[in-house]
Design a protein around this motif. Sequence first.
Motif, short mmCIF file in Angstrom:
data_model
loop_
_atom_site.label_atom_id
_atom_site.label_comp_id
_atom_site.label_asym_id
_atom_site.label_seq_id
_atom_site.Cartn_x
_atom_site.Cartn_y
_atom_site.Cartn_z
N CYS A 88 0.81 -1.23 0.00
CA CYS A 88 0.00 0.00 0.00
C CYS A 88 0.85 1.28 0.00
CB CYS A 88 -0.91 -0.01 1.23
SG CYS A 88 -1.93 1.46 1.36
N TYR A 89 0.52 2.20 -0.91
CA TYR A 89 1.24 3.47 -0.99
C TYR A 89 0.84 4.44 0.11
CZ TYR A 89 3.63 2.70 -5.44
OH TYR A 89 4.47 2.25 -6.42
N ARG A 90 -0.25 4.15 0.79
CA ARG A 90 -0.65 5.05 1.88
C ARG A 90 0.06 4.71 3.19
NH1 ARG A 90 -6.08 5.32 -0.49
NH2 ARG A 90 -6.17 7.34 -1.53
N CYS A 120 -4.87 0.26 2.70
CA CYS A 120 -6.08 1.05 2.43
C CYS A 120 -7.07 0.34 1.51
CB CYS A 120 -5.70 2.41 1.86
SG CYS A 120 -5.24 2.41 0.11
N GLY A 121 -6.56 -0.43 0.57
CA GLY A 121 -7.45 -1.17 -0.33
C GLY A 121 -7.93 -0.37 -1.53
N THR A 122 -7.60 0.93 -1.58
CA THR A 122 -8.12 1.75 -2.68
C THR A 122 -7.05 2.44 -3.52
OG1 THR A 122 -8.36 3.64 -1.16
CG2 THR A 122 -10.30 2.26 -1.49
N CYS A 123 -5.79 2.43 -3.11
CA CYS A 123 -4.75 3.03 -3.95
C CYS A 123 -4.41 2.07 -5.10
CB CYS A 123 -3.51 3.39 -3.13
SG CYS A 123 -2.53 1.99 -2.59
N CYS A 183 -2.69 -1.20 -4.07
CA CYS A 183 -3.62 -2.09 -3.36
C CYS A 183 -4.56 -2.78 -4.35
CB CYS A 183 -4.44 -1.31 -2.34
SG CYS A 183 -3.63 -1.10 -0.74
ZN LIG Z 1 -3.31 1.24 -0.48
#
Ligand SMILES: [Zn+2]
Length: 227
Positions: free
Chosen positions: A191-193, A199-202, A205
Amino acid sequence: MKEDIIVLVSGGMDSATLLWLAKNNFRNVYAISFKYGQKHSIELDFARRLVERAGIKKHFIIEIPHLKELKGSALTDEDIDVPAEEYPKNEPPITTVPMRNLTFLSIAASFCDIYEIENIGIGIHSVDSPYPDCRGEFASSVEAAINASSIMVAKKKNRIKVYTPFLGMTKTDVLKLGLELNVPYELTYSCYRGSLPPCGTCATCIQREEAFKSLGIEDPLKKQINH
Ligand SMILES: [Zn+2]
């Protein structure tokens, strides 16, 4: 006789797979990771555990302070959010860090000269291609520059290879190979966050989830966090 390799290990799935592949195909394997001001520096904890599990003796962790000073990349600039979307088709994403892989490879090449390592492994693949420094043209150009400036090459008349076995592969292809190699994907992080759970949304992910989903497997990191 087999050659030696130094593998760029971010702590993500691709570099983990490359590390396991390198263990099968090279004599001595070294690992190198970079702390460059990335928001997701948690990946370095994963990188450390991965390298330990792989049984690699030498793991260099290098600090690169200047990339954080540069504004404009969502990976290092606190004022720019990591977008919740996939990569744009025809331009470098906002998560590109200028000259990051060029910097990484040139630092790794310094270690090649001192430790007499003939190969540098980098886990770039076709899904990374929106990033200019993840393309085949980039890898071959850097290889040429490294050979032209290497002390070892000048002395021994050998070559340093930028080893990119995943270039023509998708992330799913890489995962498939890694499952055959028994890569412990529960020790990888994408994850880049930089959040845990991810996060599941970047974009990374999403890519990770798609790769596991396409093979009908649950992400072992997710499974581990949920239990
Ligand atoms: Zn992410």
